[in-house]
Scaffold this motif. Structure first.
Motif, PDB file in Angstrom:
ATOM      1  N   ASN A 167       7.958   6.220  -5.292  1.00  0.00           N
ATOM      2  CA  ASN A 167       6.687   6.444  -4.620  1.00  0.00           C
ATOM      3  C   ASN A 167       5.631   6.841  -5.655  1.00  0.00           C
ATOM      4  O   ASN A 167       5.512   8.008  -6.030  1.00  0.00           O
ATOM      5  CB  ASN A 167       6.818   7.531  -3.558  1.00  0.00           C
ATOM      6  CG  ASN A 167       5.527   7.729  -2.771  1.00  0.00           C
ATOM      7  OD1 ASN A 167       4.558   7.006  -2.982  1.00  0.00           O
ATOM      8  ND2 ASN A 167       5.514   8.708  -1.884  1.00  0.00           N
ATOM      9  N   PRO A 208      -3.958   0.252  -5.274  1.00  0.00           N
ATOM     10  CA  PRO A 208      -2.806  -0.636  -5.492  1.00  0.00           C
ATOM     11  C   PRO A 208      -3.300  -2.061  -5.744  1.00  0.00           C
ATOM     12  O   PRO A 208      -4.235  -2.532  -5.085  1.00  0.00           O
ATOM     13  CB  PRO A 208      -2.030  -0.543  -4.173  1.00  0.00           C
ATOM     14  CG  PRO A 208      -2.437   0.782  -3.594  1.00  0.00           C
ATOM     15  CD  PRO A 208      -3.888   0.955  -3.980  1.00  0.00           C
ATOM     16  N   LYS A 267       0.802  -1.230   0.000  1.00  0.00           N
ATOM     17  CA  LYS A 267       0.000   0.000   0.000  1.00  0.00           C
ATOM     18  C   LYS A 267       0.833   1.278   0.000  1.00  0.00           C
ATOM     19  O   LYS A 267       0.287   2.362  -0.067  1.00  0.00           O
ATOM     20  CB  LYS A 267      -0.909   0.011   1.235  1.00  0.00           C
ATOM     21  CG  LYS A 267      -1.913  -1.133   1.271  1.00  0.00           C
ATOM     22  CD  LYS A 267      -2.958  -0.994   0.176  1.00  0.00           C
ATOM     23  CE  LYS A 267      -3.993  -2.103   0.237  1.00  0.00           C
ATOM     24  NZ  LYS A 267      -4.833  -2.056   1.450  1.00  0.00           N
ATOM     25  N   ASN A 268       2.161   1.165   0.096  1.00  0.00           N
ATOM     26  CA  ASN A 268       3.000   2.359   0.102  1.00  0.00           C
ATOM     27  C   ASN A 268       4.377   2.007  -0.450  1.00  0.00           C
ATOM     28  O   ASN A 268       4.659   0.839  -0.760  1.00  0.00           O
ATOM     29  CB  ASN A 268       3.116   2.942   1.516  1.00  0.00           C
ATOM     30  CG  ASN A 268       3.587   1.917   2.538  1.00  0.00           C
ATOM     31  OD1 ASN A 268       4.602   1.257   2.346  1.00  0.00           O
ATOM     32  ND2 ASN A 268       2.842   1.787   3.636  1.00  0.00           N
ATOM     33  N   MET A 269       5.235   3.014  -0.592  1.00  0.00           N
ATOM     34  CA  MET A 269       6.541   2.800  -1.202  1.00  0.00           C
ATOM     35  C   MET A 269       7.381   1.803  -0.413  1.00  0.00           C
ATOM     36  O   MET A 269       8.052   0.952  -0.999  1.00  0.00           O
ATOM     37  CB  MET A 269       7.280   4.142  -1.320  1.00  0.00           C
ATOM     38  CG  MET A 269       8.653   4.037  -1.951  1.00  0.00           C
ATOM     39  SD  MET A 269       9.451   5.665  -2.052  1.00  0.00           S
ATOM     40  CE  MET A 269      11.061   5.211  -2.699  1.00  0.00           C
ATOM     41  N   ARG A 270       7.337   1.890   0.897  1.00  0.00           N
ATOM     42  CA  ARG A 270       8.123   0.965   1.710  1.00  0.00           C
ATOM     43  C   ARG A 270       7.677  -0.474   1.464  1.00  0.00           C
ATOM     44  O   ARG A 270       8.501  -1.366   1.260  1.00  0.00           O
ATOM     45  CB  ARG A 270       7.978   1.303   3.196  1.00  0.00           C
ATOM     46  CG  ARG A 270       8.771   0.361   4.112  1.00  0.00           C
ATOM     47  CD  ARG A 270       8.446   0.608   5.573  1.00  0.00           C
ATOM     48  NE  ARG A 270       7.049   0.376   5.883  1.00  0.00           N
ATOM     49  CZ  ARG A 270       6.508  -0.841   6.052  1.00  0.00           C
ATOM     50  NH1 ARG A 270       7.256  -1.925   5.921  1.00  0.00           N
ATOM     51  NH2 ARG A 270       5.220  -0.965   6.337  1.00  0.00           N
ATOM     52  N   GLU A 271       6.367  -0.699   1.458  1.00  0.00           N
ATOM     53  CA  GLU A 271       5.858  -2.045   1.239  1.00  0.00           C
ATOM     54  C   GLU A 271       6.118  -2.508  -0.197  1.00  0.00           C
ATOM     55  O   GLU A 271       6.395  -3.692  -0.438  1.00  0.00           O
ATOM     56  CB  GLU A 271       4.363  -2.100   1.559  1.00  0.00           C
ATOM     57  CG  GLU A 271       4.068  -1.926   3.041  1.00  0.00           C
ATOM     58  CD  GLU A 271       2.578  -1.942   3.343  1.00  0.00           C
ATOM     59  OE1 GLU A 271       1.778  -2.059   2.392  1.00  0.00           O
ATOM     60  OE2 GLU A 271       2.209  -1.824   4.528  1.00  0.00           O
ATOM     61  N   ASP A 272       6.035  -1.569  -1.155  1.00  0.00           N
ATOM     62  CA  ASP A 272       6.356  -1.924  -2.542  1.00  0.00           C
ATOM     63  C   ASP A 272       7.766  -2.497  -2.625  1.00  0.00           C
ATOM     64  O   ASP A 272       8.007  -3.543  -3.242  1.00  0.00           O
ATOM     65  CB  ASP A 272       6.264  -0.691  -3.455  1.00  0.00           C
ATOM     66  CG  ASP A 272       4.833  -0.269  -3.745  1.00  0.00           C
ATOM     67  OD1 ASP A 272       3.914  -1.099  -3.575  1.00  0.00           O
ATOM     68  OD2 ASP A 272       4.645   0.897  -4.141  1.00  0.00           O
ATOM     69  N   ASP A 311      -2.928   7.109  -6.087  1.00  0.00           N
ATOM     70  CA  ASP A 311      -3.896   6.519  -5.154  1.00  0.00           C
ATOM     71  C   ASP A 311      -5.239   7.242  -5.064  1.00  0.00           C
ATOM     72  O   ASP A 311      -6.212   6.675  -4.544  1.00  0.00           O
ATOM     73  CB  ASP A 311      -3.285   6.411  -3.758  1.00  0.00           C
ATOM     74  CG  ASP A 311      -2.281   5.263  -3.664  1.00  0.00           C
ATOM     75  OD1 ASP A 311      -2.017   4.628  -4.707  1.00  0.00           O
ATOM     76  OD2 ASP A 311      -1.751   5.020  -2.565  1.00  0.00           O
ATOM     77  N   HIS A 327       2.410   6.285  -5.162  1.00  0.00           N
ATOM     78  CA  HIS A 327       1.114   6.363  -4.485  1.00  0.00           C
ATOM     79  C   HIS A 327       0.566   7.791  -4.405  1.00  0.00           C
ATOM     80  O   HIS A 327      -0.644   7.997  -4.525  1.00  0.00           O
ATOM     81  CB  HIS A 327       1.222   5.730  -3.105  1.00  0.00           C
ATOM     82  CG  HIS A 327       1.544   4.271  -3.173  1.00  0.00           C
ATOM     83  ND1 HIS A 327       0.596   3.293  -3.382  1.00  0.00           N
ATOM     84  CD2 HIS A 327       2.743   3.618  -3.105  1.00  0.00           C
ATOM     85  CE1 HIS A 327       1.183   2.112  -3.416  1.00  0.00           C
ATOM     86  NE2 HIS A 327       2.483   2.274  -3.260  1.00  0.00           N
ATOM     87  N   THR A 328       1.428   8.765  -4.194  1.00  0.00           N
ATOM     88  CA  THR A 328       0.939  10.141  -4.139  1.00  0.00           C
ATOM     89  C   THR A 328       0.370  10.576  -5.488  1.00  0.00           C
ATOM     90  O   THR A 328      -0.508  11.435  -5.561  1.00  0.00           O
ATOM     91  CB  THR A 328       2.069  11.099  -3.729  1.00  0.00           C
ATOM     92  OG1 THR A 328       3.176  10.930  -4.623  1.00  0.00           O
ATOM     93  CG2 THR A 328       2.533  10.799  -2.317  1.00  0.00           C
TER      94      THR A 328
END
Length: 519
Positions: free
Chosen positions: A328, A339, A195-200, A334, A330-331
């Motif tokens: 990133n 995602p 759901k975010n860049m870290r998790e990606d 989303d 997502h910004t």
């Protein structure tokens, strides 16, 4: 791509019942239907009508201990726990496999992966994956080891002597299980949607190509299978490597399976990869470093990608495997997009997509020139049929070892777009060239771009402005993350990840038809 967490095309590899000519052996060895007496009317006989006698079943159960002793000696892997044994009829096996497929968490992700695969063009839009897989499972059923219950499941319609070579394959999984606990070891990848860049990037770095690990387990099992068959000749795969090559050739032949022979190329390649290529990988380690390195060594330090499996020398040298960084997105996305999937597109993925779109002659040279690739998929929040690939937007960014290979891949990919879109129209770009292509379609814009450094950016479904912003993000972020070492963090790959879609389905012994290769 992975289904919710694996590489798209790699995902199909997930179907763990993998069919190789080996499985076909089950069909070849079925007892012939006896001729009825002249005075009787012949009654059709099916597999379900043919059952092992009590004496045969007792002999088969007894042989498990003998075979596992051979497996332990051949692989140098210790058999530390007893193995349960069970005899199943054809209907029982079919029901168990279908129930597991329907209930397993991986199966729930099947539709997600199917949409991404169709969006990329790996399978046709009118192809229905789940019914096909069910047909394939029931056709190719064979003896199998279940790590959850530590049970080897055998078939009551196949004679004991004809199942023993298959037991050598399946009981290899039992001794592997003793060393690494296969259920957890074989499925280390996260399953939740990033759901975010870290998790990606966690998915990119830690979602392992399960089939890379499966290539170890199945490759080892194939090696033991070959050694078991070579016993009467006093040979092993190590001192008679030509037998391994013969088995690998058979493993790529789908003519004995009516269902698999008409499967999409993606399914054929990804399902058979762990057996044929896995055997080649294990044989290379065996020849170079011996039994302990090929078995215990590759279980303790498994390869992390199709690249290492296809190039054992890279694995042995601990050469860094190229891993790109997800920006990133997502910004930017989303607000209008959910995602959907993220992962690595590895060398096997490139080989499959290139062969599918450009032919076999282009596939191997381009796959070797691959130098890293990642994909991202999102689904429209509103205004689209969420059961259709039209609701999906995809991005694929790859790097190549030279500009010519990068350009060839871009052209091959562009050439297949008319297969996917009914209203594809190229849009003229001011001062445009063949390295930057824009198309309009009924599902949104398609943007393909090659940079001077050999990076190819592809976007489908996002509007042109969004695609250009995404391209900038992808190109700018590369080089800011460390290159991962092959021995450290496992990756997930699109095509190989397919096999992970149904992790609960036992892997049937592909070794059936293979046994003839050793005679």
């Amino acid at each position: 791509m992975k289904p919710a967490c694996s590489a798209p095309w790699t995902k199909l590899a997930v179907i763990a019942v993998v069919l190789s000519p080996a499985l076909l052996y089950a069909q070849q060895v079925q007892p012939p239907t006896p001729e009825p007496p002249p005075t009787q009317t012949a009654k059709p006989q099916t597999d379900a009508d043919t059952h092992m006698t009590k004496s045969q079943a007792a002999d088969l159960f007894k042989s498990v201990d003998e075979v596992i002793g051979f497996v332990a000696s051949d692989s140098h892997l210790k058999a530390t726990r007893p193995v349960k044994r069970r005899l199943l009829t054809r209907p029982e096996v079919n029901k168990e496999l279908m129930d597991r497929m329907k209930e397993d968490e991986g199966a729930k992700r099947l539709q997600r992966s199917e949409l991404v695969l169709k969006k990329f063009g790996f399978i046709e839009r009118d192809f229905h994956l789940q019914p096909f897989l069910l047909s394939l499972l029931t056709e190719q059923v064979a003896a199998f080891y279940d790590p959850k219950t530590r049970t080897v499941n055998m078939l009551d319609w196949v004679k004991p002597d004809e199942q023993k070579p298959v037991l050598a394959h399946e009981l290899t999984h039992a001794v592997q299980d003793d060393r690494v606990k296969l259920e957890k070891w074989g499925s280390p990848a996260p399953t939740a949607i990033a759901k975010n860049m870290r998790e990606d990037n966690e998915h990119i770095q830690l979602d392992e190509a399960s089939t890379a690990r499966e290539s170890v387990t199945e490759g080892q099992a194939m090696a033991v299978f070959v050694d078991y068959e070579l016993q009467p000749m006093g040979k092993t795969l190590k001192d008679a490597p030509e037998f391994g090559e013969r088995v690998r050739e058979m493993s790529s032949d789908t003519s004995g399976s009516p269902v698999l022979s008409r499967a999409p190329l993606l399914l054929q390649e990804s399902l058979l990869f762990p057996y044929g290529q896995g055997l080649a990988f294990e044989q290379a380690i065996l020849q170079a470093k011996g039994v302990d390195a090929a078995f215990a060594g590759t279980l303790d330090r498994p390869p992390t990608s199709s690249h290492e499996v296809m190039h054992p020398e890279v694995y042995m040298a601990k050469t860094p495997v190229p891993v790109l960084t997800m920006p990133n997105v997502h910004t930017l996305l989303d607000k209008d997009w959910d995602p959907y999937d993220v992962g690595v597109m590895g060398e096997l993925d490139v080989r499959i997509i290139t062969e599918l779109f450009g032919g076999r002659a282009m596939a191997d040279p381009l796959a070797v020139a691959w130098n890293g690739g990642i994909y991202y998929a999102a689904q429209k929040k509103t205004g689209a049929d969420k059961a259709s690939p039209s609701s999906i937007g995809i991005v694929y960014y790859s790097q190549w070892k030279n500009q010519d290979s990068a350009r060839s891949f871009l052209k091959i990919y562009a050439s297949q777009l008319p297969r996917k879109y009914r209203s594809l129209k190229q849009v003229e770009i001011p001062n445009g060239d063949d390295d930057h292509l824009l198309f309009s379609t009924e599902e949104g814009d398609v943007w393909l771009s090659l940079d001077a450094g050999g990076g190819v950016f592809l976007s489908e479904g996002f509007d042109r402005d969004t695609a250009k912003k995404l391209e900038t993000l992808y190109r700018e972020v590369q080089g800011h993350g460390p290159l991962q070492q092959a021995s450290e963090q496992p990756m997930h790959e699109l095509t190989l990840g397919l096999r992970n879609l149904m992790p609960g389905i036992p892997k049937a012994a592909l070794d059936y038809g293979m046994r003839t290769a050793s005679h």
